[in-house]
Design a protein around this motif. Structure first.
Motif, PDB file in Angstrom:
ATOM      1  N   GLY A  53       0.889  -1.242  -0.005  1.00  0.00           N
ATOM      2  CA  GLY A  53       0.127   0.010   0.002  1.00  0.00           C
ATOM      3  C   GLY A  53       0.691   1.355   0.105  1.00  0.00           C
ATOM      4  O   GLY A  53       0.227   2.352  -0.237  1.00  0.00           O
ATOM      5  N   ARG A  54       2.155   0.978   0.148  1.00  0.00           N
ATOM      6  CA  ARG A  54       2.853   2.294   0.246  1.00  0.00           C
ATOM      7  C   ARG A  54       3.508   2.686  -1.330  1.00  0.00           C
ATOM      8  O   ARG A  54       3.766   1.600  -1.950  1.00  0.00           O
ATOM      9  CB  ARG A  54       4.151   2.034   1.326  1.00  0.00           C
ATOM     10  CG  ARG A  54       5.125   3.021   1.250  1.00  0.00           C
ATOM     11  CD  ARG A  54       6.226   2.779   2.004  1.00  0.00           C
ATOM     12  NE  ARG A  54       7.285   1.688   1.782  1.00  0.00           N
ATOM     13  CZ  ARG A  54       7.709   0.855   2.478  1.00  0.00           C
ATOM     14  NH1 ARG A  54       7.568   0.818   4.026  1.00  0.00           N
ATOM     15  NH2 ARG A  54       8.837  -0.076   2.325  1.00  0.00           N
ATOM     16  N   PRO A  55       3.557   4.020  -1.687  1.00  0.00           N
ATOM     17  CA  PRO A  55       4.081   4.266  -2.554  1.00  0.00           C
ATOM     18  C   PRO A  55       5.528   3.871  -3.012  1.00  0.00           C
ATOM     19  O   PRO A  55       6.357   3.992  -1.876  1.00  0.00           O
ATOM     20  CB  PRO A  55       4.113   5.904  -2.674  1.00  0.00           C
ATOM     21  CG  PRO A  55       2.854   6.343  -2.003  1.00  0.00           C
ATOM     22  CD  PRO A  55       3.145   5.178  -0.692  1.00  0.00           C
ATOM     23  N   ALA A  56       6.220   3.565  -4.126  1.00  0.00           N
ATOM     24  CA  ALA A  56       7.496   2.981  -4.421  1.00  0.00           C
ATOM     25  C   ALA A  56       8.263   4.431  -4.194  1.00  0.00           C
ATOM     26  O   ALA A  56       7.996   5.428  -4.547  1.00  0.00           O
ATOM     27  CB  ALA A  56       7.646   2.674  -5.607  1.00  0.00           C
ATOM     28  N   GLY A  57       9.509   4.125  -3.663  1.00  0.00           N
ATOM     29  CA  GLY A  57      10.448   5.350  -3.155  1.00  0.00           C
ATOM     30  C   GLY A  57       9.939   6.252  -2.176  1.00  0.00           C
ATOM     31  O   GLY A  57      10.458   7.557  -2.008  1.00  0.00           O
ATOM     32  N   ALA A  58       9.292   5.924  -1.079  1.00  0.00           N
ATOM     33  CA  ALA A  58       8.450   6.799  -0.336  1.00  0.00           C
ATOM     34  C   ALA A  58       9.037   6.670   1.233  1.00  0.00           C
ATOM     35  O   ALA A  58       8.454   7.188   2.000  1.00  0.00           O
ATOM     36  CB  ALA A  58       6.914   6.593  -0.210  1.00  0.00           C
ATOM     37  N   VAL A  59       9.921   5.982   1.272  1.00  0.00           N
ATOM     38  CA  VAL A  59      10.471   5.713   2.857  1.00  0.00           C
ATOM     39  C   VAL A  59      11.246   6.847   3.209  1.00  0.00           C
ATOM     40  O   VAL A  59      12.188   7.021   2.797  1.00  0.00           O
ATOM     41  CB  VAL A  59      11.215   4.237   3.056  1.00  0.00           C
ATOM     42  CG1 VAL A  59      11.803   4.436   4.552  1.00  0.00           C
ATOM     43  CG2 VAL A  59      10.356   3.033   3.013  1.00  0.00           C
ATOM     44  N   ALA A  67      14.691   6.030 -10.844  1.00  0.00           N
ATOM     45  CA  ALA A  67      13.828   4.970 -11.503  1.00  0.00           C
ATOM     46  C   ALA A  67      12.804   4.851 -10.586  1.00  0.00           C
ATOM     47  O   ALA A  67      11.570   4.602 -10.719  1.00  0.00           O
ATOM     48  CB  ALA A  67      14.526   3.632 -12.053  1.00  0.00           C
ATOM     49  N   MET A  68      13.152   4.315  -9.328  1.00  0.00           N
ATOM     50  CA  MET A  68      12.165   3.880  -8.246  1.00  0.00           C
ATOM     51  C   MET A  68      11.302   5.126  -7.811  1.00  0.00           C
ATOM     52  O   MET A  68      10.214   4.849  -7.837  1.00  0.00           O
ATOM     53  CB  MET A  68      13.025   3.246  -7.091  1.00  0.00           C
ATOM     54  CG  MET A  68      11.971   2.483  -6.033  1.00  0.00           C
ATOM     55  SD  MET A  68      10.837   1.494  -6.706  1.00  0.00           S
ATOM     56  CE  MET A  68      12.114   0.067  -6.790  1.00  0.00           C
ATOM     57  N   GLU A  70      10.419   7.885  -9.383  1.00  0.00           N
ATOM     58  CA  GLU A  70       9.767   8.434 -10.212  1.00  0.00           C
ATOM     59  C   GLU A  70       8.672   7.394 -11.022  1.00  0.00           C
ATOM     60  O   GLU A  70       7.970   7.807 -11.987  1.00  0.00           O
ATOM     61  CB  GLU A  70      10.448   8.864 -11.479  1.00  0.00           C
ATOM     62  CG  GLU A  70      11.541  10.052 -10.988  1.00  0.00           C
ATOM     63  CD  GLU A  70      12.575  10.523 -11.898  1.00  0.00           C
ATOM     64  OE1 GLU A  70      12.518  10.055 -13.224  1.00  0.00           O
ATOM     65  OE2 GLU A  70      13.621  11.328 -11.350  1.00  0.00           O
ATOM     66  N   SER A  71       8.658   6.227 -10.471  1.00  0.00           N
ATOM     67  CA  SER A  71       7.970   4.924 -11.123  1.00  0.00           C
ATOM     68  C   SER A  71       6.600   5.159 -11.039  1.00  0.00           C
ATOM     69  O   SER A  71       5.700   5.026 -11.821  1.00  0.00           O
ATOM     70  CB  SER A  71       8.373   3.674 -10.300  1.00  0.00           C
ATOM     71  OG  SER A  71       7.921   3.644  -9.082  1.00  0.00           O
ATOM     72  N   GLY A  72       6.081   5.794  -9.844  1.00  0.00           N
ATOM     73  CA  GLY A  72       4.789   6.012  -9.582  1.00  0.00           C
ATOM     74  C   GLY A  72       3.805   4.715  -9.149  1.00  0.00           C
ATOM     75  O   GLY A  72       2.795   4.815  -9.073  1.00  0.00           O
ATOM     76  N   TRP A  73       4.858   3.902  -8.789  1.00  0.00           N
ATOM     77  CA  TRP A  73       4.095   2.540  -8.440  1.00  0.00           C
ATOM     78  C   TRP A  73       3.434   2.901  -7.044  1.00  0.00           C
ATOM     79  O   TRP A  73       4.066   3.520  -6.020  1.00  0.00           O
ATOM     80  CB  TRP A  73       5.202   1.657  -8.323  1.00  0.00           C
ATOM     81  CG  TRP A  73       5.417   0.996  -9.697  1.00  0.00           C
ATOM     82  CD1 TRP A  73       5.077   1.684 -10.928  1.00  0.00           C
ATOM     83  CD2 TRP A  73       6.203   0.053 -10.069  1.00  0.00           C
ATOM     84  NE1 TRP A  73       5.799   0.813 -11.951  1.00  0.00           N
ATOM     85  CE2 TRP A  73       6.672  -0.181 -11.333  1.00  0.00           C
ATOM     86  CE3 TRP A  73       7.262  -0.899  -9.137  1.00  0.00           C
ATOM     87  CZ2 TRP A  73       7.553  -1.065 -11.909  1.00  0.00           C
ATOM     88  CZ3 TRP A  73       8.295  -1.709  -9.790  1.00  0.00           C
ATOM     89  CH2 TRP A  73       8.342  -1.643 -11.203  1.00  0.00           C
ATOM     90  N   ILE A  74       2.758   1.688  -6.632  1.00  0.00           N
ATOM     91  CA  ILE A  74       2.247   1.602  -5.469  1.00  0.00           C
ATOM     92  C   ILE A  74       2.522   0.239  -5.194  1.00  0.00           C
ATOM     93  O   ILE A  74       1.943  -0.641  -5.865  1.00  0.00           O
ATOM     94  CB  ILE A  74       0.516   1.884  -5.181  1.00  0.00           C
ATOM     95  CG1 ILE A  74       0.273   3.271  -5.628  1.00  0.00           C
ATOM     96  CG2 ILE A  74       0.343   1.242  -3.789  1.00  0.00           C
ATOM     97  CD1 ILE A  74       0.788   4.282  -4.631  1.00  0.00           C
TER      98      ILE A  74
END
Length: 125
Positions: A53-59, A67-68, A70-74
């Motif tokens: 549930g956490r956005p990638a690159g958000a810790v 790349a991580m 700016e991925s926009g992944w969850i």
């Protein structure tokens, strides 16, 4: 409001454990990850507590690859499954230099463990 909808969707999705993932086997598989990751703290790689549930690159405090970041992944079970299968191919430019977990059952077990561990206050304070 979109974040609330996402959180609700996360709660309603079946967990990998329900889809056949075994958190007990996943705990043993997590030993492979410990060279770079920890559940509760950042190491060479970011911490894994609360990953789903956490956005990638958000810790906070962790220096991610562009790349991580700016991925926009969850990180959802499906996203994590795809990434863990072949990190370098799935996200070119990632700094995770791991070849991946080719066995889908092992990935399901590992993801089930990450979900269970994140719910355990002894492992993820």
């Amino acid at each position: 409001m979109p974040l609330l909808a996402l959180l609700i969707a996360c709660l309603l999705l079946p967990s990998p454990a329900a889809a056949g993932g075994d958190p007990g086997r996943g705990a043993a598989l997590y030993d492979r990850c410990r060279a770079c990751h920890s559940l509760a703290r950042n190491r060479t790689g970011p911490k894994h507590c609360g990953l789903i549930g956490r956005p990638a690159g958000a810790v906070p405090g962790f220096a991610y690859s562009p790349a991580m970041s700016e991925s926009g992944w969850i990180w959802m079970p499906e996203t994590l499954d795809r990434f863990l299968a072949a990190p370098i191919e799935t996200l070119p430019g990632t700094s995770m230099g791991y070849d991946g977990i080719k066995d889908p059952g092992e990935r399901a077990d590992l993801i089930a463990y990450l979900i269970e561990a994140s719910r355990d206050p002894a492992l993820c304070p």
